[in-house]
Design a protein around this motif. Structure first.
Motif, PDB file in Angstrom:
ATOM      1  N   ILE A  48       0.816  -1.219   0.000  1.00  0.00           N
ATOM      2  CA  ILE A  48       0.000   0.000   0.000  1.00  0.00           C
ATOM      3  C   ILE A  48       0.853   1.275   0.000  1.00  0.00           C
ATOM      4  O   ILE A  48       0.585   2.190  -0.794  1.00  0.00           O
ATOM      5  CB  ILE A  48      -0.988  -0.015   1.184  1.00  0.00           C
ATOM      6  N   PRO A  49       1.886   1.401   0.857  1.00  0.00           N
ATOM      7  CA  PRO A  49       2.667   2.650   0.814  1.00  0.00           C
ATOM      8  C   PRO A  49       3.265   2.935  -0.558  1.00  0.00           C
ATOM      9  O   PRO A  49       3.308   4.090  -0.992  1.00  0.00           O
ATOM     10  CB  PRO A  49       3.757   2.414   1.873  1.00  0.00           C
ATOM     11  N   PHE A 257       1.753  10.986   9.844  1.00  0.00           N
ATOM     12  CA  PHE A 257       0.408  11.007   9.270  1.00  0.00           C
ATOM     13  C   PHE A 257       0.322  10.190   7.983  1.00  0.00           C
ATOM     14  O   PHE A 257      -0.721   9.599   7.693  1.00  0.00           O
ATOM     15  CB  PHE A 257      -0.063  12.449   9.051  1.00  0.00           C
ATOM     16  N   PHE A 258       1.405  10.125   7.213  1.00  0.00           N
ATOM     17  CA  PHE A 258       1.399   9.238   6.046  1.00  0.00           C
ATOM     18  C   PHE A 258       1.248   7.784   6.500  1.00  0.00           C
ATOM     19  O   PHE A 258       0.548   6.991   5.857  1.00  0.00           O
ATOM     20  CB  PHE A 258       2.697   9.398   5.247  1.00  0.00           C
ATOM     21  N   THR A 259       1.890   7.432   7.593  1.00  0.00           N
ATOM     22  CA  THR A 259       1.748   6.086   8.158  1.00  0.00           C
ATOM     23  C   THR A 259       0.300   5.815   8.533  1.00  0.00           C
ATOM     24  O   THR A 259      -0.239   4.735   8.259  1.00  0.00           O
ATOM     25  CB  THR A 259       2.657   5.940   9.396  1.00  0.00           C
ATOM     26  N   GLN A 392       6.941  11.630   3.051  1.00  0.00           N
ATOM     27  CA  GLN A 392       6.007  10.686   2.466  1.00  0.00           C
ATOM     28  C   GLN A 392       6.693   9.802   1.424  1.00  0.00           C
ATOM     29  O   GLN A 392       6.376   8.619   1.295  1.00  0.00           O
ATOM     30  CB  GLN A 392       4.839  11.452   1.838  1.00  0.00           C
ATOM     31  N   ILE A 393       7.635  10.383   0.681  1.00  0.00           N
ATOM     32  CA  ILE A 393       8.392   9.597  -0.295  1.00  0.00           C
ATOM     33  C   ILE A 393       9.249   8.553   0.418  1.00  0.00           C
ATOM     34  O   ILE A 393       9.284   7.383   0.033  1.00  0.00           O
ATOM     35  CB  ILE A 393       9.257  10.524  -1.166  1.00  0.00           C
ATOM     36  N   VAL A 394       9.932   8.991   1.473  1.00  0.00           N
ATOM     37  CA  VAL A 394      10.759   8.051   2.247  1.00  0.00           C
ATOM     38  C   VAL A 394       9.893   6.930   2.822  1.00  0.00           C
ATOM     39  O   VAL A 394      10.264   5.744   2.776  1.00  0.00           O
ATOM     40  CB  VAL A 394      11.504   8.786   3.379  1.00  0.00           C
ATOM     41  N   ALA A 395       8.730   7.298   3.347  1.00  0.00           N
ATOM     42  CA  ALA A 395       7.823   6.301   3.920  1.00  0.00           C
ATOM     43  C   ALA A 395       7.323   5.334   2.852  1.00  0.00           C
ATOM     44  O   ALA A 395       7.288   4.116   3.064  1.00  0.00           O
ATOM     45  CB  ALA A 395       6.644   7.003   4.593  1.00  0.00           C
ATOM     46  N   GLY A 399      10.176   3.002   3.987  1.00  0.00           N
ATOM     47  CA  GLY A 399      10.538   3.477   5.317  1.00  0.00           C
ATOM     48  C   GLY A 399       9.593   3.005   6.397  1.00  0.00           C
ATOM     49  O   GLY A 399      10.027   2.595   7.483  1.00  0.00           O
ATOM     50  N   VAL A 400       8.281   3.037   6.117  1.00  0.00           N
ATOM     51  CA  VAL A 400       7.309   2.589   7.112  1.00  0.00           C
ATOM     52  C   VAL A 400       7.462   1.097   7.371  1.00  0.00           C
ATOM     53  O   VAL A 400       7.580   0.654   8.530  1.00  0.00           O
ATOM     54  CB  VAL A 400       5.865   2.896   6.657  1.00  0.00           C
TER      55      VAL A 400
END
Length: 441
Positions: A48-49, A257-259, A392-395, A399-400
């Motif tokens: 999903i991310p 918040f992206f998480t 958000q890109i890293v996540a 990253g997440v």
């Protein structure tokens, strides 16, 4: 002689910020239900991310460019920021309406990409408009009023699928098909998005450049793509120190918040409701409930913003300390999701998250606006939002998935523990900011 900006009434600020109602309808439906659409179309939770990545990548490019162009725009009839409001509204409306009709994952990811890019075309000029029209003494108040409108939009939009189900729309569908309740919710969101932005366009007057000759001279020196791109790079290199310090706060805040947006639905439906089959009525009912709980953070952010608006209109506030306490409160809310034993407690958890959300949407912009040249407000608001899209890109690039599994374990509910930890770090990062012009009205 340069004329000082005059204070505006609550309703004047409300009118010029009202388009944020529609923008937040788009963001709330995107953040609360795109992951549900992805799962319906067969996406694995760990994928999903990555499906979200196109949106922040586009924002990384779109936001500074739109900010730069809006700074260089002026038309006697259409103004400076309003042309961008309109273009973004048209494209966002189309993308929001058609997103739930996607029949494949690539189509849904593409709709998300177009939607996010289009919303950003409207959103950054809205931020700049507050700084354009309000004196520094009203900046905190102006951004808080925007947050009040955003809170209303978040709460209403997050509850739309539940409302559609209650009104009789089907909440289940064949495998690979998005339920009618979600389709109707997105259609309503598209209508609200367009009409609210149009309302701001029709009710808000923009001021012409204070020195038209100087404005035209600067615009002529920065015509063409390469000149404009070079100007953006120069502004990035010369960004104020306060912006860099706020960038650290923003990184942790938006990673958190992206998480939540990526994993709240799979985490809560499985951990709290025990529902994992995306074709079942149990899963879709649980997903509607998650939307309702997410709406709570919008509702609380609305009331918190209302309180802040009342306070900021009457006394000077310490923006840094307020933001620190608010972010730590939200971090505690995320962490408590792991430990609760009753579903109603999710309202308390997301209520704390709402306090953080209200502050994120107002205090950083208020702190930044006093440190930026007014004639570069648009481009710097766009550059500042790079600190939103970079985390958000890293996540999204793993990253997440890497961090929550490494630190807390494989269970998807651990994403909420990660979000809480990051938000607490964001709160503590406010201690880096020492410029009193940024931290106080």
């Amino acid at each position: 002689m340069k004329q000082p900006k005059r204070n505006l009434s609550f309703w004047q600020i409300w009118n010029m910020s009202f388009g944020f109602l529609g923008i937040q309808f788009g963001f709330a439906l995107q953040g609360g239900f795109m992951s549900r659409i992805f799962q319906t179309l067969g996406a694995d939770k760990d994928a999903i991310p990555f499906l979200w990545i196109a949106a922040p990548l586009t924002g990384l490019l779109v936001q500074p460019i739109v900010g730069h162009l809006s700074d260089r725009t002026w038309h006697p009839r259409f103004g400076r920021r309003k042309p961008f409001f309109f273009v973004g509204a048209v494209l966002s409306t189309i993308a929001l309406f058609f997103a739930p009709y996607s029949s494949a994952l690539w189509m849904a990811a593409g709709a998300l990409w177009i939607l996010d890019a289009s919303i950003n075309i409207s959103m950054e000029p809205f931020r700049a408009l507050v700084a354009d029209k309000l004196p520094d003494s009203q900046r905190s108040y102006g951004f808080v009023v925007q947050t009040l409108i955003i809170g209303i939009g978040t709460w209403v939009a997050s509850n739309l699928p539940w409302l559609m189900t209650w009104l009789g729309a089907s909440n289940t569908a064949e495998p690979g098909v998005v339920p009618d309740s979600v389709k109707y919710a997105f259609a309503i969101g598209a209508f609200v998005l367009f009409t609210s932005i149009l309302y701001t366009i029709l009710t808000t007057e923009e001021h012409p450049p204070e020195d038209q000759a100087e404005f035209e001279k600067e615009r002529s020196l920065n015509t063409g793509f390469l000149a404009g791109f070079g100007e953006i790079l120069k502004n990035i290199a010369e960004m104020p120190k306060v912006m860099k310090q706020l960038g650290v706060v923003q990184f942790f805040s938006w990673f958190a918040f992206f998480t939540m947006w990526s994993f709240a639905t799979p985490a809560i439906t499985s951990h709290i409701f025990g529902a994992t089959d995306t074709t079942s009525a149990a899963y879709n009912d649980a997903a509607d409930s998650v939307g309702t709980y997410l709406g709570t953070y919008g509702l609380v952010s609305m009331f918190y913003a209302l309180i802040l608006a009342f306070v900021a209109s009457r006394i000077k506030i310490n923006r840094k300390l307020l933001h620190l306490v608010s972010l730590i409160s939200g971090g505690i809310g995320f962490i408590l999701i792991y430990f609760i034993t009753e579903t109603w407690m999710l309202h308390l958890c997301f209520g704390l998250v709402g306090i953080a959300w209200a502050s994120i949407l107002s205090m950083p912009y208020a702190m930044l606006s006093g440190s930026v040249e007014p004639k570069k407000m648009g481009v710097y608001m766009g550059i500042f939002n790079m600190f939103i899209v970079l985390p958000q890109i890293v996540a999204a690039l793993g990253g997440v998935n890497f961090l929550y599994k490494l630190i807390f374990g494989e269970a998807v509910i651990n994403t909420m523990l990660l979000a809480g930890t990051l938000l607490i770090l964001a709160g503590l990062s406010n201690l880096l900011i020492t410029d009193r012009r940024a931290t106080h009205d």
